[in-house]
Design a protein around this motif. Structure first.
Motif, PDB file in Angstrom:
ATOM      1  N   GLU A  72       0.835  -1.204   0.000  1.00  0.00           N
ATOM      2  CA  GLU A  72       0.000   0.000   0.000  1.00  0.00           C
ATOM      3  C   GLU A  72       0.874   1.259   0.000  1.00  0.00           C
ATOM      4  OE1 GLU A  72      -2.654  -0.885   3.266  1.00  0.00           O
ATOM      5  OE2 GLU A  72      -3.493  -2.537   2.064  1.00  0.00           O
ATOM      6  N   TYR A  73       1.967   1.215   0.790  1.00  0.00           N
ATOM      7  CA  TYR A  73       2.904   2.354   0.781  1.00  0.00           C
ATOM      8  C   TYR A  73       3.523   2.545  -0.599  1.00  0.00           C
ATOM      9  CZ  TYR A  73       2.829   3.340   5.791  1.00  0.00           C
ATOM     10  OH  TYR A  73       2.464   3.724   7.043  1.00  0.00           O
ATOM     11  N   MET A  74       3.769   1.418  -1.288  1.00  0.00           N
ATOM     12  CA  MET A  74       4.326   1.523  -2.654  1.00  0.00           C
ATOM     13  C   MET A  74       3.411   2.359  -3.531  1.00  0.00           C
ATOM     14  SD  MET A  74       5.661  -2.201  -3.815  1.00  0.00           S
ATOM     15  CE  MET A  74       6.964  -3.021  -2.929  1.00  0.00           C
ATOM     16  N   ASN A  75       2.109   2.097  -3.443  1.00  0.00           N
ATOM     17  CA  ASN A  75       1.153   2.855  -4.255  1.00  0.00           C
ATOM     18  C   ASN A  75       1.151   4.320  -3.861  1.00  0.00           C
ATOM     19  OD1 ASN A  75       0.440   0.593  -5.677  1.00  0.00           O
ATOM     20  ND2 ASN A  75      -1.190   0.022  -4.235  1.00  0.00           N
ATOM     21  N   LEU A  76       1.269   4.571  -2.533  1.00  0.00           N
ATOM     22  CA  LEU A  76       1.306   5.968  -2.077  1.00  0.00           C
ATOM     23  C   LEU A  76       2.524   6.680  -2.641  1.00  0.00           C
ATOM     24  CD1 LEU A  76       0.274   5.618   1.697  1.00  0.00           C
ATOM     25  CD2 LEU A  76      -0.958   6.843  -0.109  1.00  0.00           C
ATOM     26  N   VAL A  77       3.702   6.033  -2.539  1.00  0.00           N
ATOM     27  CA  VAL A  77       4.927   6.652  -3.057  1.00  0.00           C
ATOM     28  C   VAL A  77       4.770   6.913  -4.550  1.00  0.00           C
ATOM     29  CG1 VAL A  77       7.397   6.344  -3.483  1.00  0.00           C
ATOM     30  CG2 VAL A  77       6.436   5.641  -1.288  1.00  0.00           C
ATOM     31  N   LYS A  78       4.214   5.939  -5.225  1.00  0.00           N
ATOM     32  CA  LYS A  78       4.053   6.066  -6.681  1.00  0.00           C
ATOM     33  C   LYS A  78       3.252   7.320  -7.024  1.00  0.00           C
ATOM     34  CE  LYS A  78       3.488   3.116 -10.570  1.00  0.00           C
ATOM     35  NZ  LYS A  78       2.617   2.310 -11.317  1.00  0.00           N
ATOM     36  N   SER A  79       2.153   7.545  -6.309  1.00  0.00           N
ATOM     37  CA  SER A  79       1.371   8.739  -6.644  1.00  0.00           C
ATOM     38  C   SER A  79       2.114  10.007  -6.227  1.00  0.00           C
ATOM     39  CB  SER A  79      -0.043   8.681  -6.061  1.00  0.00           C
ATOM     40  OG  SER A  79      -0.010   8.217  -4.759  1.00  0.00           O
ATOM     41  N   VAL A  80       2.874   9.965  -5.124  1.00  0.00           N
ATOM     42  CA  VAL A  80       3.627  11.168  -4.732  1.00  0.00           C
ATOM     43  C   VAL A  80       4.695  11.486  -5.782  1.00  0.00           C
ATOM     44  CG1 VAL A  80       5.196  12.175  -3.011  1.00  0.00           C
ATOM     45  CG2 VAL A  80       3.233  10.841  -2.256  1.00  0.00           C
ATOM     46  N   GLY A 124      13.779  -3.832  -6.899  1.00  0.00           N
ATOM     47  CA  GLY A 124      12.449  -4.349  -7.241  1.00  0.00           C
ATOM     48  C   GLY A 124      11.368  -3.466  -6.638  1.00  0.00           C
ATOM     49  N   GLN A 125      11.587  -3.062  -5.384  1.00  0.00           N
ATOM     50  CA  GLN A 125      10.594  -2.205  -4.730  1.00  0.00           C
ATOM     51  C   GLN A 125      10.560  -0.828  -5.381  1.00  0.00           C
ATOM     52  OE1 GLN A 125      10.420  -2.791  -0.218  1.00  0.00           O
ATOM     53  NE2 GLN A 125      12.385  -3.720  -0.680  1.00  0.00           N
ATOM     54  N   ALA A 170      11.325  -0.093  -8.476  1.00  0.00           N
ATOM     55  CA  ALA A 170      10.668  -0.199  -9.790  1.00  0.00           C
ATOM     56  C   ALA A 170       9.149  -0.211  -9.599  1.00  0.00           C
ATOM     57  CB  ALA A 170      11.140  -1.451 -10.520  1.00  0.00           C
ATOM     58  N   ALA A 171       8.684  -0.929  -8.565  1.00  0.00           N
ATOM     59  CA  ALA A 171       7.242  -0.995  -8.317  1.00  0.00           C
ATOM     60  C   ALA A 171       6.690   0.366  -7.885  1.00  0.00           C
ATOM     61  CB  ALA A 171       6.950  -2.056  -7.252  1.00  0.00           C
ATOM     62  N   MET A 172       7.580   1.255  -7.415  1.00  0.00           N
ATOM     63  CA  MET A 172       7.127   2.589  -6.995  1.00  0.00           C
ATOM     64  C   MET A 172       7.295   3.613  -8.124  1.00  0.00           C
ATOM     65  SD  MET A 172       8.283   2.801  -2.992  1.00  0.00           S
ATOM     66  CE  MET A 172       9.885   2.043  -3.027  1.00  0.00           C
ATOM     67  N   GLY A 173       7.605   3.119  -9.323  1.00  0.00           N
ATOM     68  CA  GLY A 173       7.633   4.016 -10.482  1.00  0.00           C
ATOM     69  C   GLY A 173       9.013   4.521 -10.867  1.00  0.00           C
ATOM     70  N   PHE A 174      10.073   4.009 -10.223  1.00  0.00           N
ATOM     71  CA  PHE A 174      11.418   4.484 -10.562  1.00  0.00           C
ATOM     72  C   PHE A 174      12.003   3.710 -11.730  1.00  0.00           C
ATOM     73  CE2 PHE A 174      10.971   6.145  -6.327  1.00  0.00           C
ATOM     74  CZ  PHE A 174      11.781   7.276  -6.277  1.00  0.00           C
ATOM     75  N   ASP A 175      12.828   4.421 -12.497  1.00  0.00           N
ATOM     76  CA  ASP A 175      13.710   3.769 -13.452  1.00  0.00           C
ATOM     77  C   ASP A 175      15.131   3.924 -12.881  1.00  0.00           C
ATOM     78  OD1 ASP A 175      14.514   2.391 -15.617  1.00  0.00           O
ATOM     79  OD2 ASP A 175      13.445   3.623 -17.071  1.00  0.00           O
ATOM     80  N   PHE A 176      16.151   3.398 -13.597  1.00  0.00           N
ATOM     81  CA  PHE A 176      17.466   3.334 -12.964  1.00  0.00           C
ATOM     82  C   PHE A 176      18.550   3.993 -13.799  1.00  0.00           C
ATOM     83  CE2 PHE A 176      14.767   0.162 -11.190  1.00  0.00           C
ATOM     84  CZ  PHE A 176      14.995   0.312  -9.833  1.00  0.00           C
ATOM     85  N   THR A 177      19.570   4.488 -13.105  1.00  0.00           N
ATOM     86  CA  THR A 177      20.735   5.098 -13.759  1.00  0.00           C
ATOM     87  C   THR A 177      21.976   4.724 -12.954  1.00  0.00           C
ATOM     88  OG1 THR A 177      21.785   7.189 -14.350  1.00  0.00           O
ATOM     89  CG2 THR A 177      20.382   7.249 -12.411  1.00  0.00           C
ATOM     90  N   GLY A 208      16.604 -10.578  13.530  1.00  0.00           N
ATOM     91  CA  GLY A 208      16.523 -10.808  12.088  1.00  0.00           C
ATOM     92  C   GLY A 208      15.233 -11.472  11.675  1.00  0.00           C
ATOM     93  N   THR A 209      14.792 -11.097  10.482  1.00  0.00           N
ATOM     94  CA  THR A 209      13.547 -11.639   9.942  1.00  0.00           C
ATOM     95  C   THR A 209      13.798 -12.075   8.504  1.00  0.00           C
ATOM     96  OG1 THR A 209      13.036  -9.375   9.356  1.00  0.00           O
ATOM     97  CG2 THR A 209      11.963 -10.237  11.318  1.00  0.00           C
ATOM     98  N   ILE A 210      12.788 -12.691   7.922  1.00  0.00           N
ATOM     99  CA  ILE A 210      12.860 -13.061   6.507  1.00  0.00           C
ATOM    100  C   ILE A 210      11.649 -12.449   5.820  1.00  0.00           C
ATOM    101  CG2 ILE A 210      12.697 -14.970   4.858  1.00  0.00           C
ATOM    102  CD1 ILE A 210      14.126 -16.724   6.888  1.00  0.00           C
ATOM    103  N   ALA A 211      11.900 -11.688   4.773  1.00  0.00           N
ATOM    104  CA  ALA A 211      10.775 -11.096   4.039  1.00  0.00           C
ATOM    105  C   ALA A 211      10.610 -11.827   2.712  1.00  0.00           C
ATOM    106  CB  ALA A 211      11.038  -9.611   3.801  1.00  0.00           C
ATOM    107  N   GLU A 212       9.541 -12.586   2.588  1.00  0.00           N
ATOM    108  CA  GLU A 212       9.243 -13.250   1.305  1.00  0.00           C
ATOM    109  C   GLU A 212       8.302 -12.363   0.501  1.00  0.00           C
ATOM    110  OE1 GLU A 212      10.787 -15.650   0.219  1.00  0.00           O
ATOM    111  OE2 GLU A 212      11.495 -16.848   1.908  1.00  0.00           O
ATOM    112  N   GLY A 213       8.254 -12.618  -0.786  1.00  0.00           N
ATOM    113  CA  GLY A 213       7.260 -11.947  -1.622  1.00  0.00           C
ATOM    114  C   GLY A 213       7.630 -10.540  -2.040  1.00  0.00           C
ATOM    115  N   LEU A 214       8.915 -10.139  -1.865  1.00  0.00           N
ATOM    116  CA  LEU A 214       9.312  -8.802  -2.327  1.00  0.00           C
ATOM    117  C   LEU A 214       9.565  -8.850  -3.829  1.00  0.00           C
ATOM    118  CD1 LEU A 214      11.925  -7.702   0.375  1.00  0.00           C
ATOM    119  CD2 LEU A 214       9.497  -7.158   0.252  1.00  0.00           C
ATOM    120  N   PRO A 215       9.229  -7.765  -4.522  1.00  0.00           N
ATOM    121  CA  PRO A 215       9.580  -7.757  -5.952  1.00  0.00           C
ATOM    122  C   PRO A 215      11.103  -7.719  -6.113  1.00  0.00           C
ATOM    123  CG  PRO A 215       8.668  -5.626  -5.269  1.00  0.00           C
ATOM    124  CD  PRO A 215       8.591  -6.524  -4.071  1.00  0.00           C
TER     125      PRO A 215
END
Ligand code: SAH
Ligand code: SF4
Ligand code: F3S
Length: 471
Positions: free
Chosen positions: A21-29, A59-60, A62-69, A169-176
C-alpha cells in the motif's frame, strides 16, 4: 497450511501487504513531484548477500515508479548499500557519500539514502546523523522490506528518517526483485550468522542465522530457470548450516532438490564454512550433475592456535581432511578460499603455517585480507603488536606464493577442454568462467553471451586463461 512464524522469523503477509500500500502511495507522490520518470541510482558495496538485497530494493523502487541510472548527476534518488567487513570497505563508502555533497547542492531535490551493514553500527549512523546532514534516509539490514514506508515518510514530511534498530533478524518473502543479470542469478537461502568468528562484524550487523523455507527457495529457483537463468548461486554466510533449528531439510538435501529441477542450468553456492562442511555435502556435490565442481571454503589461517583464537571451530587437520575427501570424490574440483594475515597476536611462525597450508592445498585462487579491527568484536580487544608494515610484508609473501601456485595450476590446464559460461564480449573476445570459476577469454561473438560453450585452453597466465572454441 499455517506455519509457526516465530520459528521461521518470516514477516507476516499483512505487513508485506501494508508495504504494498505504501508503494502505491509513493508512486502517486513521485508522479506528482517529478515531470519525468524518476531515476534511482543503487550502488552496492560488499558481498553477494548485499547484491541480492539490492536486487530486492530495486524491485521495490521499480514498483514505486522508478527507473534506474548509474550516474548520480542524473539521479533523483541515490541509495548506497554498504559493507562493514573491513575498514577499507567503510572508508570507501564515506568517500563516496562525501562526493555526493556537491551533487546534492546542485540538485536540492535529490534524496540521498544509505542502508546495509554499516548502518547497523551505532557509531556509524551517529556519525552520518551529525556530519552528513544531506543524507535523508538511513536504514539497516533488518528494514529492507520497509523501503516503501520509509521513503513515503521522507517524501511526505521532508524530515530525515533513521531506521537502524537492531533485531535478531527476519525473513521477508514476496518482495519484488529486479535482477542485475539475466543469465546469472543470486538466490539467498539463509540470512545472518551465528558463528561469531572473533574478528568478524557480520553477526552483529546481520542478526541471527535463519533459513528460508525450502519451498520459497525452490519457487525462486524455478522462476529463475523459467526466465532463462543459466547459473544459480545459492547464498548464505554459512550455507552448510542451512535448515538448522527450523525443521527444514539440510543443505545437502536442498542442493539435491535444486539439482532435480528440470532445465539447462548450473548451480554454485557460497560460502561454505569448514566447521559444517560434511562428507555428505561433498557427496551430494559430486552426485549432482548440475553443481559446479567449485568449492569456496575459507580457511582463514593454517595455524591451530590462531584458528582457535579466531573461534573458527575446526583445526588445520580437519580442513585438510575435507580437502582430501573433496578431491577423492571430485578429482577435478577447483578450491578457492579466504585468508586473514596478521590476526592480533599472530607470529611469523604461525603465519608460516598459513603459507604451508596454501602450498599443500594448491588453491585456484585466494581472497587475502590484512586483519582489520572491527568495533565491538572480541578480536578488537586483543593485543596486536605486529606493525602494519610487517603485516604488509607477510601479505606480499602470501600473494607471491599463491601467484606461483595459481600459475602452475593454470599451466596444468593447457590443452584441456572446459565448459564455459560466456559473460561478456570486449574487442571481439568473449570473457567467461569455467565450472571451476576460473576466468577465461577466447575469440567469439556477442550471440554467445549467456550460453555454455566448450573451450580448449591454449594459453595460461597466472589465474587467467585464454583459449579457442572447441566445437
Ligand atoms: N561467512 C564467510 C565470510 C564472510 S566475510 C565465512 O565465514 O567464510 C568474507 C571474508 O572477509 C572472510 O572470510 C574473512 O577472510 C574476511 N574478513 C572478515 N572480517 C575481517 C576482518 N575483521 N579483517 C580482515 N578480514 C576479514
Ligand atoms: Fe563472519 Fe565467521 Fe560468520 Fe563468516 S562465519 S560471517 S567469518 S562470523
Ligand atoms: Fe559486508 Fe555485510 Fe556482506 S559486512 S561482506 S556486506 S554481510
Amino acid at each position: 497450511m499455517l506455519r509457526d512464524l516465530t520459528q521461521t522469523a518470516e514477516i507476516s503477509f499483512d505487513e508485506i501487504k501494508q508495504q504494498r500500500e505504501y508503494m502505491n502511495l509513493v508512486k502517486s507522490v513521485v508522479e506528482a513531484r517529478y515531470d519525468h520518470v524518476p531515476l534511482a541510482m543503487v550502488h552496492t558495496f560488499g558481498c553477494q548477500g548485499n547484491v541480492a538485497d539490492s536486487e530486492r530494493l530495486k524491485g521495490q523502487l521499480a514498483a514505486m515508479g522508478f527507473d534506474f541510472t548509474d550516474d548520480a548527476q542524473q539521479a533523483d534518488f541515490v541509495l548506497y548499500n554498504t559493507c562493514a567487513v573491513r575498514e577499507h570497505a567503510q572508508d570507501r563508502v564515506f568517500g563516496n557519500v562525501g562526493a555526493l555533497k556537491p551533487i546534492k547542492e546542485a540538485n536540492p531535490n535529490l534524496i540521498i539514502a544509505l542502508c546495509g551493514c554499516m548502518m547497523q553500527q551505532e557509531h556509524v549512523w551517529q556519525k552520518i546523523k551529525k556530519s552528513y546532514p544531506f543524507v535523508k534516509l538511513v536504514f539497516g539490514t533488518h528494514a529492507i522490506h520497509r523501503l516503501p514506508e520509509m521513503l513515503y515518510r521522507v517524501l511526505s514530511t521532508g524530515k530525515r528518517v533513521f531506521e537502524v534498530a537492531n533485531s535478531d533478524g527476519t525473513i521477508a518473502e514476496g518482495l519484488p526483485v529486479r535482477r542485475d543479470g539475466s543469465f546469472k542469478g543470486w538466490l539467498p537461502i539463509m540470512y545472518g550468522c551465528n558463528n561469531f568468528c572473533s574478528y568478524c562484524i557480520v553477526p552483529y550487523v546481520r542478526g541471527r542465522e535463519r533459513s528460508r523455507r525450502s519451498e520459497a527457495v525452490l519457487a525462486e529457483a524455478r522462476e529463475l530457470i523459467a526466465s532463462g537463468c543459466k547459473e544459480i548461486t545459492l547464498l548464505g554466510q554459512n550455507v552448510n548450516s542451512y535448515g538448522k533449528g527450523s525443521g527444514e531439510m539440510d543443505f545437502a538435501s536442498l542442493l539435491r532438490a535444486v539439482n532435480a529441477l528440470p532445465g539447462d542450468f548450473k548451480i554454485r553456492f557460497m560460502t561454505s564454512h569448514p566447521k559444517d562442511c560434511t562428507p555428505a555435502l561433498l557427496d551430494a556435490m559430486a552426485e549432482c550433475e548440475k553443481v559446479c565442481h567449485h568449492l569456496h571454503l575459507p580457511f582463514q589461517s593454517g595455524n591451530d592456535r590462531v584458528l582457535k583464537a579466531m573461534n573458527r571451530g575446526y583445526t588445520r587437520a580437519k580442513y585438510l581432511s575435507l580437502v582430501d575427501y573433496a578431491r577423492r570424490v571430485m578429482p577435478d574440483i577447483s578450491l578457492t578460499s579466504d585468508v586473514i594475515v596478521g590476526f592480533p597476536g599472530e607470529t611469523y611462525e604461525e603465519f608460516c603455517d598459513t603459507l604451508s597450508l596454501i602450498e599443500t592445498v594448491g588453491f585456484t585462487s585466494l581472497f587475502t585480507f590484512i586483519y582489520s579491527p572491527r568495533v565491538g568484536t572480541k578480536a578488537a580487544g586483543l593485543p596486536d603488536p605486529v606493525s602494519r608494515e610487517e603485516k604488509g610484508r607477510w601479505f606480499k609473501e602470501l600473494t607471491d606464493c599463491q601467484e606461483q601456485i595459481a600459475a602452475a595450476r593454470s599451466q596444468a590446464m593447457l590443452g584441456t577442454v572446459q565448459t564455459v559460461l560466456c559473460e561478456e564480449v570486449k574487442d571481439g573476445r568473449v570473457n567467461g568462467r569455467t565450472d571451476g570459476n576460473i576466468m577465461i577469454d577466447f575469440a567469439g561473438e556477442e550471440s554467445l553471451i549467456g550460453t555454455y560453450v566448450r573451450v580448449r585452453i591454449t594459453k595460461a597466465r597466472n589465474w587467467l586463461l585464454s583459449g579457442e572454441l572447441a566445437e
